[in-house]
Scaffold this motif. Structure first.
Motif, PDB file in Angstrom:
ATOM      1  N   ASP A  60       1.016  -0.921  -0.161  1.00 47.23           N
ATOM      2  CA  ASP A  60      -0.206  -0.185   0.038  1.00 47.23           C
ATOM      3  C   ASP A  60       0.714   1.290   0.059  1.00 47.23           C
ATOM      4  O   ASP A  60       0.757   2.401   0.438  1.00 47.23           O
ATOM      5  CB  ASP A  60      -1.212   0.000   1.313  1.00 47.23           C
ATOM      6  CG  ASP A  60      -2.475  -1.182   1.461  1.00 47.23           C
ATOM      7  OD1 ASP A  60      -2.522  -1.059  -0.483  1.00 47.23           O
ATOM      8  OD2 ASP A  60      -2.280  -1.492   1.892  1.00 47.23           O
ATOM      9  N   ARG A  61       1.761   0.931  -0.740  1.00 42.84           N
ATOM     10  CA  ARG A  61       2.764   2.322  -0.928  1.00 42.84           C
ATOM     11  C   ARG A  61       2.550   3.346  -1.990  1.00 42.84           C
ATOM     12  O   ARG A  61       3.118   4.279  -2.426  1.00 42.84           O
ATOM     13  CB  ARG A  61       3.928   1.930  -0.625  1.00 42.84           C
ATOM     14  CG  ARG A  61       5.234   1.516   0.867  1.00 42.84           C
ATOM     15  CD  ARG A  61       6.388   1.115   0.235  1.00 42.84           C
ATOM     16  NE  ARG A  61       6.745   0.413   2.024  1.00 42.84           N
ATOM     17  CZ  ARG A  61       7.921  -0.154   1.842  1.00 42.84           C
ATOM     18  NH1 ARG A  61       8.680   0.149   0.585  1.00 42.84           N
ATOM     19  NH2 ARG A  61       8.311  -0.238   3.475  1.00 42.84           N
ATOM     20  N   LEU A  62       1.977   2.110  -2.665  1.00 42.87           N
ATOM     21  CA  LEU A  62       1.721   3.255  -3.978  1.00 42.87           C
ATOM     22  C   LEU A  62      -0.215   2.444  -4.601  1.00 42.87           C
ATOM     23  O   LEU A  62      -0.493   1.714  -3.863  1.00 42.87           O
ATOM     24  CB  LEU A  62       2.670   2.432  -5.221  1.00 42.87           C
ATOM     25  CG  LEU A  62       2.390   2.285  -6.560  1.00 42.87           C
ATOM     26  CD1 LEU A  62       2.523   4.209  -7.030  1.00 42.87           C
ATOM     27  CD2 LEU A  62       3.280   1.503  -7.358  1.00 42.87           C
ATOM     28  N   SER A  63      -0.875   3.844  -4.601  1.00 44.75           N
ATOM     29  CA  SER A  63      -1.854   3.366  -5.428  1.00 44.75           C
ATOM     30  C   SER A  63      -1.697   2.980  -7.313  1.00 44.75           C
ATOM     31  O   SER A  63      -0.929   3.615  -8.025  1.00 44.75           O
ATOM     32  CB  SER A  63      -2.779   4.768  -5.849  1.00 44.75           C
ATOM     33  OG  SER A  63      -3.230   4.343  -3.989  1.00 44.75           O
ATOM     34  N   LEU A  64      -3.261   2.438  -7.906  1.00 49.16           N
ATOM     35  CA  LEU A  64      -3.006   2.168  -8.957  1.00 49.16           C
ATOM     36  C   LEU A  64      -4.668   1.504  -9.276  1.00 49.16           C
ATOM     37  O   LEU A  64      -5.540   2.379  -9.261  1.00 49.16           O
ATOM     38  CB  LEU A  64      -2.283   0.685  -9.732  1.00 49.16           C
ATOM     39  CG  LEU A  64      -2.700  -0.381 -11.201  1.00 49.16           C
ATOM     40  CD1 LEU A  64      -1.809   0.873 -12.210  1.00 49.16           C
ATOM     41  CD2 LEU A  64      -2.073  -1.535 -10.782  1.00 49.16           C
ATOM     42  N   GLU A  65      -4.221   2.839 -10.629  1.00 53.39           N
ATOM     43  CA  GLU A  65      -5.700   3.249 -11.441  1.00 53.39           C
ATOM     44  C   GLU A  65      -5.410   2.761 -12.862  1.00 53.39           C
ATOM     45  O   GLU A  65      -4.860   3.175 -13.435  1.00 53.39           O
ATOM     46  CB  GLU A  65      -5.649   4.996 -11.643  1.00 53.39           C
ATOM     47  CG  GLU A  65      -5.831   5.264  -9.747  1.00 53.39           C
ATOM     48  CD  GLU A  65      -7.445   5.219  -9.603  1.00 53.39           C
ATOM     49  OE1 GLU A  65      -8.582   4.476 -10.037  1.00 53.39           O
ATOM     50  OE2 GLU A  65      -7.177   4.830  -8.013  1.00 53.39           O
ATOM     51  N   ARG A  66      -6.628   2.030 -13.110  1.00 55.19           N
ATOM     52  CA  ARG A  66      -6.869   1.144 -13.889  1.00 55.19           C
ATOM     53  C   ARG A  66      -7.688   1.725 -15.108  1.00 55.19           C
ATOM     54  O   ARG A  66      -9.118   1.458 -15.789  1.00 55.19           O
ATOM     55  CB  ARG A  66      -7.209  -0.133 -13.834  1.00 55.19           C
ATOM     56  CG  ARG A  66      -6.198  -1.048 -13.595  1.00 55.19           C
ATOM     57  CD  ARG A  66      -4.851  -1.563 -14.873  1.00 55.19           C
ATOM     58  NE  ARG A  66      -4.061  -2.208 -14.344  1.00 55.19           N
ATOM     59  CZ  ARG A  66      -3.151  -2.923 -15.194  1.00 55.19           C
ATOM     60  NH1 ARG A  66      -2.190  -1.618 -15.938  1.00 55.19           N
ATOM     61  NH2 ARG A  66      -1.930  -3.585 -14.879  1.00 55.19           N
ATOM     62  N   THR A  67      -6.894   3.036 -15.366  1.00 56.07           N
ATOM     63  CA  THR A  67      -7.857   4.109 -16.026  1.00 56.07           C
ATOM     64  C   THR A  67      -6.840   4.677 -16.671  1.00 56.07           C
ATOM     65  O   THR A  67      -5.277   4.893 -16.969  1.00 56.07           O
ATOM     66  CB  THR A  67      -9.550   5.327 -15.011  1.00 56.07           C
ATOM     67  OG1 THR A  67      -9.768   5.469 -16.500  1.00 56.07           O
ATOM     68  CG2 THR A  67      -7.908   5.612 -14.762  1.00 56.07           C
ATOM     69  N   GLU A  68      -7.579   5.630 -17.825  1.00 59.95           N
ATOM     70  CA  GLU A  68      -6.873   7.021 -18.534  1.00 59.95           C
ATOM     71  C   GLU A  68      -7.058   8.388 -18.365  1.00 59.95           C
ATOM     72  O   GLU A  68      -8.372   7.901 -18.491  1.00 59.95           O
ATOM     73  CB  GLU A  68      -7.109   6.189 -20.065  1.00 59.95           C
ATOM     74  CG  GLU A  68      -6.489   7.638 -21.049  1.00 59.95           C
ATOM     75  CD  GLU A  68      -6.098   7.245 -22.498  1.00 59.95           C
ATOM     76  OE1 GLU A  68      -5.492   7.649 -23.270  1.00 59.95           O
ATOM     77  OE2 GLU A  68      -6.889   5.898 -22.801  1.00 59.95           O
ATOM     78  N   ILE A  69      -6.093   9.364 -17.783  1.00 56.68           N
ATOM     79  CA  ILE A  69      -6.736  11.066 -18.187  1.00 56.68           C
ATOM     80  C   ILE A  69      -7.496  11.117 -19.335  1.00 56.68           C
ATOM     81  O   ILE A  69      -6.183  11.029 -20.307  1.00 56.68           O
ATOM     82  CB  ILE A  69      -5.236  11.160 -17.412  1.00 56.68           C
ATOM     83  CG1 ILE A  69      -4.610  10.855 -16.012  1.00 56.68           C
ATOM     84  CG2 ILE A  69      -5.391  12.855 -17.889  1.00 56.68           C
ATOM     85  CD1 ILE A  69      -3.384  11.696 -15.579  1.00 56.68           C
ATOM     86  N   THR A  89      -9.027  14.294 -14.956  1.00 62.77           N
ATOM     87  CA  THR A  89     -10.376  13.633 -15.009  1.00 62.77           C
ATOM     88  C   THR A  89     -10.517  12.471 -16.049  1.00 62.77           C
ATOM     89  O   THR A  89      -9.433  12.166 -17.068  1.00 62.77           O
ATOM     90  CB  THR A  89     -11.244  14.629 -15.448  1.00 62.77           C
ATOM     91  OG1 THR A  89     -11.959  15.618 -14.680  1.00 62.77           O
ATOM     92  CG2 THR A  89     -12.426  14.142 -15.773  1.00 62.77           C
ATOM     93  N   CYS A  90     -10.729  10.994 -14.743  1.00 62.57           N
ATOM     94  CA  CYS A  90     -10.715  10.082 -15.906  1.00 62.57           C
ATOM     95  C   CYS A  90     -11.360   9.190 -17.270  1.00 62.57           C
ATOM     96  O   CYS A  90     -13.148  10.152 -16.936  1.00 62.57           O
ATOM     97  CB  CYS A  90      -9.596   9.127 -15.110  1.00 62.57           C
ATOM     98  SG  CYS A  90      -8.133   9.877 -13.743  1.00 62.57           S
ATOM     99  N   ARG A  91     -11.228   8.671 -17.623  1.00 63.18           N
ATOM    100  CA  ARG A  91     -12.241   7.774 -18.666  1.00 63.18           C
ATOM    101  C   ARG A  91     -13.307   7.336 -17.607  1.00 63.18           C
ATOM    102  O   ARG A  91     -14.285   7.108 -18.290  1.00 63.18           O
ATOM    103  CB  ARG A  91     -11.168   6.990 -19.577  1.00 63.18           C
ATOM    104  CG  ARG A  91     -12.600   6.014 -20.834  1.00 63.18           C
ATOM    105  CD  ARG A  91     -12.056   5.791 -21.557  1.00 63.18           C
ATOM    106  NE  ARG A  91     -11.002   6.900 -22.384  1.00 63.18           N
ATOM    107  CZ  ARG A  91     -10.162   6.278 -23.102  1.00 63.18           C
ATOM    108  NH1 ARG A  91     -10.195   5.046 -23.759  1.00 63.18           N
ATOM    109  NH2 ARG A  91     -10.116   6.630 -23.984  1.00 63.18           N
ATOM    110  N   ASP A  92     -12.727   6.663 -16.747  1.00 61.77           N
ATOM    111  CA  ASP A  92     -14.192   6.016 -15.557  1.00 61.77           C
ATOM    112  C   ASP A  92     -14.791   7.177 -14.436  1.00 61.77           C
ATOM    113  O   ASP A  92     -15.912   6.846 -14.118  1.00 61.77           O
ATOM    114  CB  ASP A  92     -12.979   4.988 -15.034  1.00 61.77           C
ATOM    115  CG  ASP A  92     -12.377   5.970 -13.833  1.00 61.77           C
ATOM    116  OD1 ASP A  92     -11.688   6.938 -13.840  1.00 61.77           O
ATOM    117  OD2 ASP A  92     -11.460   5.361 -13.124  1.00 61.77           O
ATOM    118  N   GLY A  93     -14.454   8.639 -15.313  1.00 59.18           N
ATOM    119  CA  GLY A  93     -15.460   9.457 -14.474  1.00 59.18           C
ATOM    120  C   GLY A  93     -14.435  10.143 -13.728  1.00 59.18           C
ATOM    121  O   GLY A  93     -14.886  10.561 -12.632  1.00 59.18           O
TER     122      GLY A  93
END
Length: 412
Positions: free
Chosen positions: A282-291, A304-308
């Motif tokens: 938990d030292r890093l967050s991962l967002e599976r989306t695109e800015i 603002t990302c594609r997932d809203g």
């Protein structure tokens, strides 16, 4: 050094430029006082900076890939200095060196060949043919040379998302390869976003994941893990390279073959393991989306990302790789003002046996090209250390023959 007495000028002091210069000296084709290396960052300075910028501590390539002509030089260097523990086990072939060991060995090799005495601390801005010589225009003035080896890499041709190009200069957004970016200068409590899911982003993210700071990685695609940058058959420069040469020079077909063969962005297992540890702890967050949109807001950037979803970040670093290897400022200038032949997307038309850049009339020029700009001849490993070693074979053989012809008595 008398500028009128230079035999070879190497433009670029990275791994390719340094290895090529050493190979020329090792082959006794010229003395050090007839050689120049034009490089604003000094010998291997750019490569050293890039390793620091993304947090590389081990190289991907085996210990036989380095700047010395002797493939076992680095291993022997480590043994003599009690640093064998800096040769890290690999799941394919030979052990890999740490970055520290690689650069210490490189410095030792450069000192043996007195390579520092050849360095011109300047940036090359153009290369022109003048009679039977070339003139290399630099920020320190023009340099006259009989032959030139162009070993400049991508230059500053970085790939950036479209939304980043529209941001104002004061926005806290940069590319990881920007010379001014320093991971050590990132504040301990800054909220940092990292754009990208390839090897560079995978190295940078754990590097920035320090106590009190939890970076967010924006990676739209699944991670790809590969030990090497392409299949091992390309490392032998045999049949697959012969097939590449069977396609038209500097063509769309060759470009496609290289792109399909290279595992761009793929990370080796040791990089993936470090990234996974940072995520699991938990030292890093991962967002599976695109800015999709980024806006500067009072010293921060709102994305603002594609997932809203939306986030406000103190800093955003793009680890999105390079653009075309032919779009650096020097290559663009050469193309625009010379009689040299180019092909698809500005790729230089090179002789497959010598790496000499051909003129539009088909004759070979006095300019050799190595590195990523020679990938349509050398294949997907062109930009790597093994590509430099293969380029050294071709350039030394071709330049040796050419110098012998130049120095032989002319018939009356």
């Amino acid at each position: 050094m008398d500028r009128d007495e230079t035999t070879v000028t190497v433009v670029g002091g990275g791994v390719h430029g340094v290895h090529l210069a050493i190979r020329l000296l090792e082959a006794e084709l010229l003395e050090a006082d007839r050689l120049r290396i034009v490089e604003p960052d000094g010998l291997l300075g750019g490569f050293r900076r890039k390793c620091a910028q993304c947090g590389t501590d081990e190289l991907r390539s085996p210990y036989v890939h380095h700047v010395s002509p002797d493939p076992f030089s680095l291993r022997n260097f480590a043994r003599r200095r009690g640093r064998v523990d800096e040769l890290v086990p690999s799941d394919v072939g030979s052990d890999r060196p740490t970055v520290s060991l690689f650069f210490d060995h490189a410095a030792w090799v450069c000192e043996r060949y007195d390579l520092e005495s050849t360095v011109v601390r300047a940036a090359a801005t153009d290369i022109e043919a003048v009679g039977d010589h070339l003139v290399v225009e630099t920020t320190a003035g023009p340099l006259s040379t009989e032959w030139c080896v162009l070993a400049v890499g991508h230059g500053r041709s970085y790939a950036v998302p479209e939304w980043a190009e529209t941001l104002p200069p004061e926005a806290p957004v940069c590319h990881v390869w920007d010379p001014a970016f320093d991971p050590d200068a990132v504040g301990e409590t800054e909220s940092v976003g990292i754009v990208g899911g390839g090897i560079t982003a995978a190295q940078l993210a754990p590097t920035l994941a320090q106590p009190g700071r939890e970076p967010t990685m924006f990676a739209r695609s699944p991670f790809r893990v590969e030990s090497l940058e392409a299949g091992t058959d390309w490392m032998h420069f045999g049949g697959v390279v012969d097939e590449l040469h069977g396609l038209p020079s500097a063509s769309r077909e060759r470009a496609r073959a290289v792109v399909e063969a290279r595992y761009d962005g793929a990370m080796p297992p040791h990089v993936f393991a470090r990234l996974r540890r940072a995520l699991e702890r938990d030292r890093l967050s991962l967002e599976r989306t695109e800015i999709e949109v980024a806006t500067e807001a009072g010293g921060t950037v709102v994305v603002t990302c594609r997932d809203g979803t939306a986030r406000c970040l103190d800093r955003l670093v793009c680890a999105t790789g390079f653009d075309s290897p032919y779009d650096g400022s020097l290559l663009r200038r050469i193309r625009a003002e010379s009689r040299l032949a180019t092909g698809y997307r500005g790729a230089p038309v090179l002789d497959d046996e010598t790496l000499r850049w051909r003129r539009r009339d088909g004759s070979p020029s006095r300019l050799f090209v190595t590195g990523v700009a020679a990938q349509q001849v050398l294949g997907p490993f062109a930009r790597n250390v093994i590509g430099a070693r293969r380029a050294g074979d071709l350039v030394v053989a071709a330049l040796g023959s050419a110098l012998e012809r130049d120095r032989s008595p002319k018939p009356r």
